[in-house]
Enzyme design. Structure first.
Site, PDB file in Angstrom:
ATOM      1  N   GLY A 109      25.212 -16.743  -8.918  1.00 41.99           N
ATOM      2  CA  GLY A 109      26.229 -16.161  -9.771  1.00 41.99           C
ATOM      3  C   GLY A 109      26.935 -17.137 -10.676  1.00 41.99           C
ATOM      4  O   GLY A 109      27.862 -16.758 -11.397  1.00 41.99           O
ATOM      5  N   ARG A 154      12.384 -18.108  -7.742  1.00 41.58           N
ATOM      6  CA  ARG A 154      12.543 -17.948  -9.187  1.00 41.58           C
ATOM      7  C   ARG A 154      13.747 -17.041  -9.425  1.00 41.58           C
ATOM      8  O   ARG A 154      14.299 -16.448  -8.501  1.00 41.58           O
ATOM      9  CB  ARG A 154      11.279 -17.346  -9.791  1.00 41.58           C
ATOM     10  N   THR A 169      18.251 -12.248 -11.087  1.00 39.39           N
ATOM     11  CA  THR A 169      19.032 -11.656 -12.178  1.00 39.39           C
ATOM     12  C   THR A 169      19.664 -12.738 -13.051  1.00 39.39           C
ATOM     13  O   THR A 169      20.471 -12.422 -13.916  1.00 39.39           O
ATOM     14  CB  THR A 169      20.142 -10.750 -11.608  1.00 39.39           C
ATOM     15  N   THR A 189      16.030 -22.164  -9.236  1.00 37.82           N
ATOM     16  CA  THR A 189      15.669 -23.565  -9.025  1.00 37.82           C
ATOM     17  C   THR A 189      14.193 -23.805  -9.297  1.00 37.82           C
ATOM     18  O   THR A 189      13.823 -24.809  -9.908  1.00 37.82           O
ATOM     19  CB  THR A 189      16.024 -23.997  -7.592  1.00 37.82           C
ATOM     20  N   ASP A 191      23.449  -6.313  -5.044  1.00 41.11           N
ATOM     21  CA  ASP A 191      23.183  -7.028  -3.804  1.00 41.11           C
ATOM     22  C   ASP A 191      23.800  -6.296  -2.630  1.00 41.11           C
ATOM     23  O   ASP A 191      24.819  -5.624  -2.754  1.00 41.11           O
ATOM     24  CB  ASP A 191      23.770  -8.448  -3.855  1.00 41.11           C
TER      25      ASP A 191
END
Length: 500
Positions: A179, A206, A209, A214, A267
């Site tokens: 986030g 990967r 949203t 990373t 989520d």
């Protein structure tokens, strides 16, 4: 061969349906007519004893597919390990065992251990359709999974795939709940911890949203799609790695659930915990540092929410036999300058190379996380982390890890760039994380590796009218225009107020 009502020759459709097996038939195909198959039907396909369940897409026109032939998506073709000339038998599958458990959860019931294991098993075997999985994800959204359900789901996800054993310990790991655009501390932390002599086999995801995960950022500098043998070789040689977890079969159901969560864009606290800790447990991690940014436009928006999530993480970690610590950090604004894979990679390298232009906030966050992780194993972490970074040992370790993973590459640069300027003078008091991330995604990130947003100013800076606030980087003129049109049609992600 096609005289039987349930048999058809198979051909590859050469269509990527990302983990979802799909079969294509013409509407006038005899199997469709005789079996009563229609669009979105779930079909069991058997070839020489191997079986999968696929979703039917019906071809209503054109001549690319012969009438009495079925075409399979890449995922379906690979799952059956087919060769040219294969023939398949088609039938209606038995209803998935877990369908009733999902229905119970939708109507407010609870999931026990058996129900969680049935759902995860049917997910991995692809017996559940996307609609089934969407119903499950939705039924668990928010706080609809209690602590016992979260533990049951985490254990089911952990046990459903490969579990790595490194033969020695402790095995360190870290995770950020997300986030916060630009918060790319992982490559720096892994380099520091491995340089300190500890094991840190980092598997990363990967983007779901966000404008970069990373693995997306690391991939512009070194290969990340390693198999288990290659990953183990890197860790044995260098003590750490930064690889994409999607190809390692660690908690494989998590990747399938993430595929459903991505377009829904929400989520579940319980599913988030299960996702994080099932993968950490499957990767063999014993000591885990959870970085939890808190801010009004971050994923975790209040300290009350952070405490609830921290308590859930601690409870599930105890059930798994893991030691974890939660590092609550400032999530009020983006970190570093770059938002997008290559732009974030530039920031990472600037910190590792001790460049005078390195973003200080990214450096300090990485040292905080690395220090807290090292302290989990009884080390004076923050001081040691600083010494390893400032002395160049972290940079050397990072380059050694990149070499072991297949070789280092300098990040590229987008061909299209345009600044977005301040329309008033004053002091920047806030940057909206979600809105600036949206602009980076519209510019093409993370799919376009060099696309994204480069911040030219930070919270606390004083700006004049016409001064660049940020730059939009894109690989195509169309994506650049799309991102700029969105920016112009909304309130600025930068809040500029009169300077005191």
């Amino acid at each position: 061969m096609t005289e039987r009502h349930d048999i058809l020759p198979l051909v590859p459709a050469d269509i990527d349906t990302y983990r979802q097996p799909v079969v294509y038939m013409r509407e006038d195909c005899h199997v469709c007519r005789s079996e009563g198959f229609g669009t979105q039907s779930r079909i069991e396909i058997e070839v020489e004893g191997k079986r999968i369940i696929a979703t039917l897409n019906v071809i209503t026109g054109g001549d690319w597919l012969p009438q009495e032939t079925a075409a399979l998506s890449n995922t379906a073709w690979e799952a059956l390990a087919l060769q040219p000339g294969a023939v398949g038998r088609f039938s209606h599958p038995e209803p998935p065992v877990s369908a009733s458990a999902i229905r119970t959860k939708v109507y407010g019931g609870r999931l026990d251990d058996a129900a969680c294991r049935a759902i995860i098993s049917d997910t991995i075997q692809r017996r559940l359709s996307d609609l089934d999985l969407a119903a499950f994800v939705t039924s668990c959204a928010g706080d609809r999974l209690d602590e016992a359900e979260t533990i049951a789901l985490t254990l089911a996800m952990r046990d459903a795939g490969v579990r790595l054993d490194w033969g020695r310990g402790p095995v360190l790991d870290k995770h950020c709940v997300g986030g916060l655009p630009g918060n790319r501390t992982t490559p720096i932390v892994v380099a520091i911890v491995a340089a300190a002599g500890h094991l840190i086999p980092k598997t990363s995801s990967r983007a779901i949203t966000s404008p970069a995960g990373t693995a997306d950022t690391m991939e512009v500098m070194a290969p990340v799609a390693l198999d288990q043998a290659a990953m183990r070789g890197v860790v044995e040689a260098e003590g750490g790695c930064i690889v994409w977890g999607g190809g390692l079969d660690l908690s494989p159901a998590d990747d399938m659930l993430i595929r459903i969560e991505r377009p829904l864009d929400f989520d579940s606290e319980g599913q988030m915990v299960a996702s994080i800790l099932s993968k950490k447990a499957a990767a063999g991690s014993s000591h885990v540092l959870i970085d939890m940014p808190i801010g009004p436009t971050a994923k975790v928006r209040s300290y009350a929410a952070a405490k609830a999530l921290s308590d859930r993480l601690q409870a599930v970690a105890r059930a798994l036999g893991q030691t974890i610590s939660v590092n609550r950090s400032d999530g009020s604004a983006p970190v570093g300058r770059g938002i997008g894979p290559a732009l974030e990679a530039y920031d990472v390298l600037a910190v590792l190379r001790r460049s005078p232009q390195a973003p200080a906030d990214l450096r300090e966050r990485a040292l905080d996380v690395a220090g807290a992780l090292l302290e989990l194993v009884g080390t004076n972490g923050r001081q040691l982390a600083g010494e390893l970074l400032d002395g160049g040992k972290a940079e050397a370790k990072f380059m050694a890890i990149c070499a072991a993973q297949g070789g280092f590459t300098e990040p590229g640069e987008a061909p299209q760039m345009q600044p977005v300027n301040a329309d008033r003078a004053g002091r920047i008091t806030a940057i909206d994380n979600r809105r600036i991330a949206k602009i980076a995604k519209l510019a093409g990130a993370p799919g376009r590796k060099t696309s994204g947003v480069l911040l030219r100013t930070r919270v606390g800076d004083t700006v004049e009218i016409g001064q660049p606030l940020f730059e939009v980087h894109a690989e195509t003129q169309g994506e650049l225009a799309w991102a700029l049109d969105f920016t112009a049609s909304r309130d600025s992600p930068f809040r500029v107020e009169d300077a005191p």
